[in-house]
Design a protein around this motif. Structure first.
Motif, PDB file in Angstrom:
ATOM      1  N   PHE A   1     -10.902 100.478  95.380  1.00 22.30           N
ATOM      2  CA  PHE A   1      -9.992  99.313  95.263  1.00 22.30           C
ATOM      3  C   PHE A   1      -9.226  98.490  96.031  1.00 22.30           C
ATOM      4  CE2 PHE A   1      -6.292  97.474  93.003  1.00 22.30           C
ATOM      5  CZ  PHE A   1      -6.643  97.023  92.077  1.00 22.30           C
ATOM      6  N   LEU A   2      -8.982  99.009  97.078  1.00 20.15           N
ATOM      7  CA  LEU A   2      -8.245  98.235  98.136  1.00 20.15           C
ATOM      8  C   LEU A   2      -8.953  97.615  99.163  1.00 20.15           C
ATOM      9  CD1 LEU A   2      -5.235  98.632  99.800  1.00 20.15           C
ATOM     10  CD2 LEU A   2      -6.117  99.981 101.151  1.00 20.15           C
ATOM     11  N   LEU A   3     -10.803  97.849  99.119  1.00 18.34           N
ATOM     12  CA  LEU A   3     -11.657  97.032 100.044  1.00 18.34           C
ATOM     13  C   LEU A   3     -11.946  95.814  99.245  1.00 18.34           C
ATOM     14  CD1 LEU A   3     -13.361  99.763 102.330  1.00 18.34           C
ATOM     15  CD2 LEU A   3     -11.782  98.269 102.792  1.00 18.34           C
ATOM     16  N   ARG A   4     -11.729  95.567  97.799  1.00 15.20           N
ATOM     17  CA  ARG A   4     -11.976  94.743  97.206  1.00 15.20           C
ATOM     18  C   ARG A   4     -11.297  93.972  96.589  1.00 15.20           C
ATOM     19  NH1 ARG A   4     -12.794  90.637  94.660  1.00 15.20           N
ATOM     20  NH2 ARG A   4     -14.334  90.340  93.010  1.00 15.20           N
ATOM     21  N   SER A   5     -10.242  94.042  97.360  1.00 16.60           N
ATOM     22  CA  SER A   5      -8.797  93.808  97.024  1.00 16.60           C
ATOM     23  C   SER A   5      -8.486  92.803  97.608  1.00 16.60           C
ATOM     24  CB  SER A   5      -7.445  94.224  96.214  1.00 16.60           C
ATOM     25  OG  SER A   5      -7.871  95.207  95.071  1.00 16.60           O
ATOM     26  N   TRP A   6      -8.771  93.085  99.223  1.00 13.83           N
ATOM     27  CA  TRP A   6      -8.898  92.447 100.212  1.00 13.83           C
ATOM     28  C   TRP A   6      -9.298  90.861 100.039  1.00 13.83           C
ATOM     29  CZ3 TRP A   6     -11.624  89.274 103.710  1.00 13.83           C
ATOM     30  CH2 TRP A   6     -11.041  88.903 104.613  1.00 13.83           C
ATOM     31  N   ARG A   7      -8.021  89.811 100.293  1.00 11.46           N
ATOM     32  CA  ARG A   7      -8.233  88.271 100.146  1.00 11.46           C
ATOM     33  C   ARG A   7      -8.014  87.826 101.403  1.00 11.46           C
ATOM     34  NH1 ARG A   7      -7.341  85.598  94.892  1.00 11.46           N
ATOM     35  NH2 ARG A   7      -6.440  84.660  95.914  1.00 11.46           N
ATOM     36  N   PHE A   8      -8.607  86.648 102.164  1.00 12.17           N
ATOM     37  CA  PHE A   8      -8.050  86.068 103.493  1.00 12.17           C
ATOM     38  C   PHE A   8      -6.895  84.763 102.617  1.00 12.17           C
ATOM     39  CE2 PHE A   8      -7.357  83.354 107.062  1.00 12.17           C
ATOM     40  CZ  PHE A   8      -7.026  84.104 108.174  1.00 12.17           C
ATOM     41  N   ASP A   9      -5.655  84.568 102.062  1.00 14.80           N
ATOM     42  CA  ASP A   9      -5.898  83.661 101.550  1.00 14.80           C
ATOM     43  C   ASP A   9      -4.359  83.176 102.423  1.00 14.80           C
ATOM     44  OD1 ASP A   9      -4.189  85.340 100.760  1.00 14.80           O
ATOM     45  OD2 ASP A   9      -4.333  85.208  98.660  1.00 14.80           O
ATOM     46  N   LYS A  10      -4.252  83.427 103.985  1.00 14.52           N
ATOM     47  CA  LYS A  10      -2.833  83.210 103.964  1.00 14.52           C
ATOM     48  C   LYS A  10      -2.525  81.155 103.938  1.00 14.52           C
ATOM     49  CE  LYS A  10      -1.980  83.780 108.421  1.00 14.52           C
ATOM     50  NZ  LYS A  10      -2.766  84.400 109.583  1.00 14.52           N
ATOM     51  N   TYR A  11      -3.623  80.689 104.144  1.00 20.07           N
ATOM     52  CA  TYR A  11      -3.523  79.194 103.838  1.00 20.07           C
ATOM     53  C   TYR A  11      -4.011  77.684 103.024  1.00 20.07           C
ATOM     54  CZ  TYR A  11      -3.561  80.029 109.486  1.00 20.07           C
ATOM     55  OH  TYR A  11      -4.180  81.103 110.687  1.00 20.07           O
ATOM     56  N   ARG A  12      -3.798  79.146 101.967  1.00 21.18           N
ATOM     57  CA  ARG A  12      -3.216  78.548 100.530  1.00 21.18           C
ATOM     58  C   ARG A  12      -2.629  77.882  99.711  1.00 21.18           C
ATOM     59  NH1 ARG A  12      -7.926  81.969  97.676  1.00 21.18           N
ATOM     60  NH2 ARG A  12     -10.505  82.282  98.826  1.00 21.18           N
ATOM     61  N   THR A  13      -1.962  76.957 100.272  1.00 26.93           N
ATOM     62  CA  THR A  13      -0.795  76.719  99.320  1.00 26.93           C
ATOM     63  C   THR A  13      -0.428  76.124  97.992  1.00 26.93           C
ATOM     64  OG1 THR A  13      -0.707  73.948 100.116  1.00 26.93           O
ATOM     65  CG2 THR A  13      -0.075  76.085 102.158  1.00 26.93           C
ATOM     66  N   LYS A  14      -2.063  75.847  97.518  1.00 27.39           N
ATOM     67  CA  LYS A  14      -1.971  75.019  95.766  1.00 27.39           C
ATOM     68  C   LYS A  14      -2.431  76.352  94.942  1.00 27.39           C
ATOM     69  CE  LYS A  14      -1.102  70.170  98.064  1.00 27.39           C
ATOM     70  NZ  LYS A  14      -1.740  69.358  97.768  1.00 27.39           N
ATOM     71  N   GLU A  15      -2.756  77.064  95.182  1.00 29.54           N
ATOM     72  CA  GLU A  15      -3.244  78.005  94.186  1.00 29.54           C
ATOM     73  C   GLU A  15      -2.778  78.105  92.995  1.00 29.54           C
ATOM     74  OE1 GLU A  15      -7.070  81.924  94.800  1.00 29.54           O
ATOM     75  OE2 GLU A  15      -5.066  82.101  95.706  1.00 29.54           O
ATOM     76  N   PRO A  16      -3.732  77.887  91.926  1.00 27.80           N
ATOM     77  CA  PRO A  16      -2.242  78.768  90.312  1.00 27.80           C
ATOM     78  C   PRO A  16      -1.322  80.311  90.565  1.00 27.80           C
ATOM     79  CG  PRO A  16      -4.661  77.313  90.357  1.00 27.80           C
ATOM     80  CD  PRO A  16      -4.617  77.320  91.825  1.00 27.80           C
TER      81      PRO A  16
END
Length: 456
Positions: A134-149
């Motif tokens: 669960f933890l590994l699948r939850s990882w995302r690299f989204d630190k630069y997304r500023t307009k994600e809904p």
């Protein structure tokens, strides 16, 4: 994400995940929930094609009379409807399926029941492996997304694992978690943008690991030049960013015991240099520091587990760019070993970095075993695709250990040959060795034969 362990059958808010197996998907915990919800579960199963087979899922929103706001049934039966015995990787996949279904659901709490999952592992380890997936699948690299809904952003902040013996499951998780921390650090480093992660900043990230108990030393260009590491320095001389060599040490073994050494290629961006790569796909060359990322994550995991061995991690950090100061095809450089190298292709740069890093490691630390990790040749993908990682070793005992580790972890490996007959392909008429073979034949093997010349 917070991970906690509770007793099986504990009432839960948020999302409740129940793996079901056997001929009748409505049994065990699912049957108890059906009774509590006045038949909601059985009606949902009847209205669907859910049979409880491995890979199937059924989501029930706002189940009647339950504290959970949604119920997710995950199939855990074999194709014939019998209980499937999950191995370690299937357990992680089970946790990953729960994450994929619920990570952006809006729920902040997810509880997974594990007591009824049939596994080849003991119940505590079963629970821990599901949590890991669960933890590994939850990882995302989204630190630069500023307009994600908002509805696409992860919402889960707490994972609760329900087990018959939550204390034992917690202990298994405590032992496993440092390995996951190492994996996640490697992912983060590898995913980072190359204008953010370059040799100096990569070295700075490694220096932060002192807080985890690692000894860290960083050599700048002056220090490397004094040691004669001209092969490594030549790769980075076209970049405005200075090269670095970072050394990490974990001293968990006996005093004076020879360490295991991990050496990583850390080309934070590889344009190919003067031997420029094609433009298409060049953005992926930020991944050319993957070997260094793995070494860094491994050292963090060893420290987190308080491993009872001595280990050293050495990573050569450079950026390979074309400029008026870049090395040229035809240049000759003198490595730390004293051997001279004719650089026929500046895009065969990783082996230059590793040649000096390997020599430095064996000369200074006298390790009992060296393992270097690198995104070294595209020829390896041509050979093995993306399913197996190729490796080279002259020692059958080491090969056996690597093969066993690959089976245990799911990171499959395949041994390729080393032989003195390949050496003539990298003999240079100008220097002691050239950095590429003759033509396209045996590209990965000649790279390995090249590195072998820098070991003793």
């Amino acid at each position: 994400m917070k991970v906690e362990f509770v007793a099986s059958g504990t009432d839960s808010e948020g999302a409740l995940v129940v793996p079901v197996s056997g001929v009748d998907p409505l049994s065990g915990r699912a049957k108890a929930l059906d009774t509590s919800s006045s038949g909601t579960v059985s009606r949902a199963i009847g209205a669907s094609r859910f049979k409880g087979r491995k890979g199937e899922k059924l989501e029930i929103l706002a189940p009647d009379s339950l504290t959970a706001e949604r119920l997710l049934l995950l199939g855990a039966a074999d194709k014939k409807g019998g209980a499937h015995e999950f191995d370690r990787f299937e357990l992680m996949a089970l946790g990953a399926r729960a994450s994929a279904a619920l990570l952006t659901s809006g729920e902040t709490l997810v509880q997974i029941e594990t007591a009824e999952v049939k596994s080849s592992l003991d119940p505590a380890q079963t629970a821990a492996e599901i949590a890991a997936g669960f933890l590994l699948r939850s990882w995302r690299f989204d630190k630069y997304r500023t307009k994600e809904p908002e509805e696409k952003k992860p919402s889960v902040t707490t994972l609760r694992i329900a087990a018959d013996d939550p204390k034992a499951a917690q202990a298994a998780w405590t032992a496993l978690r440092p390995v996951l921390d190492g994996v996640l650090l490697t992912r983060e480093l590898t995913a980072e943008a190359p204008n953010v992660l370059y040799p100096e900043t990569f070295a700075a990230r490694i220096e932060e690991l002192r807080s985890h108990g690692l000894e860290v030393e960083v050599l700048d260009e002056d220090a490397m030049r004094a040691l004669g590491m001209n092969a490594l320095l030549a790769v980075g001389q076209g970049s405005a960013h200075e090269s670095r060599l970072a050394v990490m040490r974990w001293n968990g073994g006996a005093d004076g015991e020879a360490p295991i050494a991990f050496i990583g290629k850390g080309v934070t961006f590889d344009s190919g240099g003067i031997s420029l790569k094609p433009g298409e796909g060049m953005d992926q060359m930020k991944w050319d520091m993957g070997g260094a990322g793995i070494v860094t994550g491994t050292m963090l995991a060893l420290a987190g587990r308080k491993a009872k061995l001595n280990a050293v991690g050495v990573v050569g950090l450079v950026e390979n760019l074309p400029s008026g100061t870049a090395q040229r095809p035809g240049d000759v450089v003198k490595s730390m070993s004293g051997q001279t190298i004719e650089v026929l292709n500046t895009d065969a740069e990783g082996r230059l970095v590793l040649a000096d890093a390997i020599w430095y490691t064996q000369d200074r630390f006298k390790p009992r075993l060296m393992i270097d990790l690198a995104t070294l040749t595209g020829a390896m993908i041509i050979s093995l695709g993306h399913e197996y990682a190729g490796y080279f070793t002259p020692a059958d005992e080491i090969a056996g250990g690597l093969d066993a580790a690959g089976r245990d972890t799911g990171d499959k490996v395949w041994r390729l040959p080393l032989h003195e007959n390949y050496d003539k392909l990298i003999d240079s008429p100008t220097a002691d060795v050239q950095n590429i073979g003759q033509g396209r034949a045996a590209g990965s093997i000649t790279a390995a034969q090249f590195l072998k010349r820098f070991t003793n």
